[in-house]
Enzyme design. Structure first.
Site, PDB file in Angstrom:
ATOM      1  N   PRO A  45       0.816  -1.220   0.000  1.00  0.00           N
ATOM      2  CA  PRO A  45       0.000   0.000   0.000  1.00  0.00           C
ATOM      3  C   PRO A  45       0.848   1.268   0.000  1.00  0.00           C
ATOM      4  O   PRO A  45       0.343   2.356  -0.274  1.00  0.00           O
ATOM      5  CB  PRO A  45      -0.819  -0.102   1.289  1.00  0.00           C
ATOM      6  CG  PRO A  45      -0.519  -1.421   1.898  1.00  0.00           C
ATOM      7  CD  PRO A  45       0.638  -2.024   1.212  1.00  0.00           C
ATOM      8  N   GLU A  88       2.080  -7.876   8.874  1.00  0.00           N
ATOM      9  CA  GLU A  88       2.062  -6.402   8.926  1.00  0.00           C
ATOM     10  C   GLU A  88       3.024  -5.781   7.931  1.00  0.00           C
ATOM     11  O   GLU A  88       3.120  -4.570   7.827  1.00  0.00           O
ATOM     12  CB  GLU A  88       2.402  -5.914  10.332  1.00  0.00           C
ATOM     13  CG  GLU A  88       1.477  -6.423  11.411  1.00  0.00           C
ATOM     14  CD  GLU A  88       0.003  -6.199  11.079  1.00  0.00           C
ATOM     15  OE1 GLU A  88      -0.371  -5.039  10.835  1.00  0.00           O
ATOM     16  OE2 GLU A  88      -0.761  -7.177  11.057  1.00  0.00           O
ATOM     17  N   ARG A 127      -1.818  -8.522 -20.921  1.00  0.00           N
ATOM     18  CA  ARG A 127      -2.740  -8.278 -22.038  1.00  0.00           C
ATOM     19  C   ARG A 127      -2.227  -7.213 -23.008  1.00  0.00           C
ATOM     20  O   ARG A 127      -2.774  -7.070 -24.108  1.00  0.00           O
ATOM     21  CB  ARG A 127      -4.144  -7.928 -21.523  1.00  0.00           C
ATOM     22  CG  ARG A 127      -4.222  -6.643 -20.747  1.00  0.00           C
ATOM     23  CD  ARG A 127      -5.595  -6.444 -20.133  1.00  0.00           C
ATOM     24  NE  ARG A 127      -6.614  -6.167 -21.145  1.00  0.00           N
ATOM     25  CZ  ARG A 127      -6.698  -5.018 -21.801  1.00  0.00           C
ATOM     26  NH1 ARG A 127      -5.841  -4.041 -21.572  1.00  0.00           N
ATOM     27  NH2 ARG A 127      -7.647  -4.826 -22.685  1.00  0.00           N
ATOM     28  N   ASP A 156      -8.511   0.695 -25.621  1.00  0.00           N
ATOM     29  CA  ASP A 156      -9.217   0.543 -24.363  1.00  0.00           C
ATOM     30  C   ASP A 156      -9.415   1.842 -23.627  1.00  0.00           C
ATOM     31  O   ASP A 156      -8.770   2.821 -23.894  1.00  0.00           O
ATOM     32  CB  ASP A 156      -8.417  -0.363 -23.409  1.00  0.00           C
ATOM     33  CG  ASP A 156      -8.469  -1.779 -23.868  1.00  0.00           C
ATOM     34  OD1 ASP A 156      -9.495  -2.158 -24.411  1.00  0.00           O
ATOM     35  OD2 ASP A 156      -7.464  -2.478 -23.694  1.00  0.00           O
TER      36      ASP A 156
HETATM   37  C1  4G0 Z   1       3.420  -5.062   2.458  1.00  0.00           C
HETATM   38  C2  4G0 Z   1      -0.673  -4.345  -1.600  1.00  0.00           C
HETATM   39  C3  4G0 Z   1       2.466  -5.912   1.916  1.00  0.00           C
HETATM   40  C4  4G0 Z   1       3.081  -4.179   3.475  1.00  0.00           C
HETATM   41  C5  4G0 Z   1      -0.417  -5.249  -0.597  1.00  0.00           C
HETATM   42  C6  4G0 Z   1       0.838  -5.055   3.425  1.00  0.00           C
HETATM   43  C7  4G0 Z   1      -2.601  -3.619  -0.446  1.00  0.00           C
HETATM   44  C8  4G0 Z   1      -1.775  -3.510  -1.529  1.00  0.00           C
HETATM   45  C9  4G0 Z   1       1.163  -5.919   2.426  1.00  0.00           C
HETATM   46  C10 4G0 Z   1       1.778  -4.203   3.954  1.00  0.00           C
HETATM   47  C11 4G0 Z   1      -1.278  -5.295   0.492  1.00  0.00           C
HETATM   48  C12 4G0 Z   1      -2.057  -2.524  -2.602  1.00  0.00           C
HETATM   49  C13 4G0 Z   1       2.314  -2.339   5.485  1.00  0.00           C
HETATM   50  C14 4G0 Z   1       0.051  -3.325   5.497  1.00  0.00           C
HETATM   51  C15 4G0 Z   1       0.133  -6.811   1.856  1.00  0.00           C
HETATM   52  N1  4G0 Z   1      -2.374  -4.497   0.536  1.00  0.00           N
HETATM   53  N2  4G0 Z   1      -2.876  -1.507  -2.335  1.00  0.00           N
HETATM   54  N3  4G0 Z   1      -1.086  -6.119   1.566  1.00  0.00           N
HETATM   55  N4  4G0 Z   1       1.405  -3.283   4.968  1.00  0.00           N
HETATM   56  O1  4G0 Z   1      -1.548  -2.629  -3.700  1.00  0.00           O
END
Ligand code: 4G0
Length: 250
Positions: free
Chosen positions: A88, A116, A154, A169
């Site tokens: 994220p 986490e 794709r 697209d």
């Molecule tokens: C690394 C991507 C991986 C850190 C992965 C969570 C949302 C996305 C993950 C975390 C994910 C996205 C710090 C919570 C695995 N969630 N928005 N979760 N933290 O691309």
């Protein structure tokens, strides 16, 4: 393009290679995909892959050693691949980035975090690029990695049939796609726009252009923030404006 996914849940990703256009692209030899189970690179008796965070707090963090070995193993089988962490905290993924990957990369290794997050020294030392598919949190990076792989695959020439080119697209030119209709002509009293049945290709092209710019304006006005409208689009919007003004007056 060779895609590798490093994950603690390969069973989640394996079916992805075996269905739809991804499976077709693999059959045609245009792309390939494999999963690597990070747990296979844990050396202790219990195959531990996570540990408690230094400094305390809730949740667990993915240990660096198995991840490092998994990345090395992936890169051995996928040389010059870009190593991508789905997180994220990453750069927001979008269509231009998908186009860049499809054009420039020979291989992509996706690290899918759980818990986490992952030990920051892996991010600093082994990750080329951190990518997010949007401002929301998933329980793991797998779904995000599959979304990125799907959108990049794709765009690789030949993966889609020549009939279903990706060139026109939504987003490719910063506009949403025009409205689509198929049979029947009358569905529950709602008719297909007459112009699409007319056989007049120029009028159909104009109708689709109007449909495209109007829905972009209504559904995703943000896409037009820094866009320049062409003359045809300006004419369409001016005419629409006059129609709305007439509606308000009457
Ligand atoms: C690394 C991507 C991986 C850190 C992965 C969570 C949302 C996305 C993950 C975390 C994910 C996205 C710090 C919570 C695995 N969630 N928005 N979760 N933290 O691309």
């Amino acid at each position: 393009m060779k895609f590798s996914v490093l994950t603690l849940f390969p069973e989640m990703v394996d079916p992805f290679w075996n269905n739809g256009m991804i499976a077709r692209g693999i059959e045609k030899g245009l792309i390939s995909g494999n999963c690597i189970n990070i747990r296979d690179f844990s050396t202790d008796r219990h195959h531990t892959v996570d540990d408690r965070p230094y400094g305390g707090g809730s949740g667990m963090v993915m240990k660096p050693e198995p991840l490092k070995e998994a990345v090395h193993s992936a890169k051995a089988g996928n040389p010059d691949a870009r190593v991508i962490l789905m997180s994220p905290q990453g750069t927001r993924f979008d269509q231009p980035l998908a186009e860049r990957f499809a054009e420039e990369e020979k291989g992509m290794v996706f690290v899918c975090g759980r818990y986490e997050g992952i030990d920051e020294r892996i991010v600093d030392g082994l990750i080329d690029e951190e990518i997010s598919i949007g401002d929301f949190v998933l329980t793991g990076g797998e779904l995000a990695a599959m979304a990125v792989i799907d959108s990049v695959a794709r765009l690789i020439p030949g993966v889609l049939g020549s009939d279903e080119s990706s060139k026109s697209d939504s987003f490719t030119d910063g506009r949403l796609e025009y409205a689509q209709y198929t049979r029947p002509e009358d569905f529950q009293g709602n008719r297909v726009p007459g112009v699409l049945l007319s056989g007049n290709h120029e009028r159909i092209r104009q109708w689709r252009k109007a449909s495209s710019i109007k829905r972009t304006f209504l559904k995703r006005p943000d896409l037009l923030d820094n866009a320049s409208l062409d003359e045809e689009e300006k004419t369409i919007l001016r005419r629409w404006c006059r129609e709305l003004e007439a509606l308000v007056r009457n």
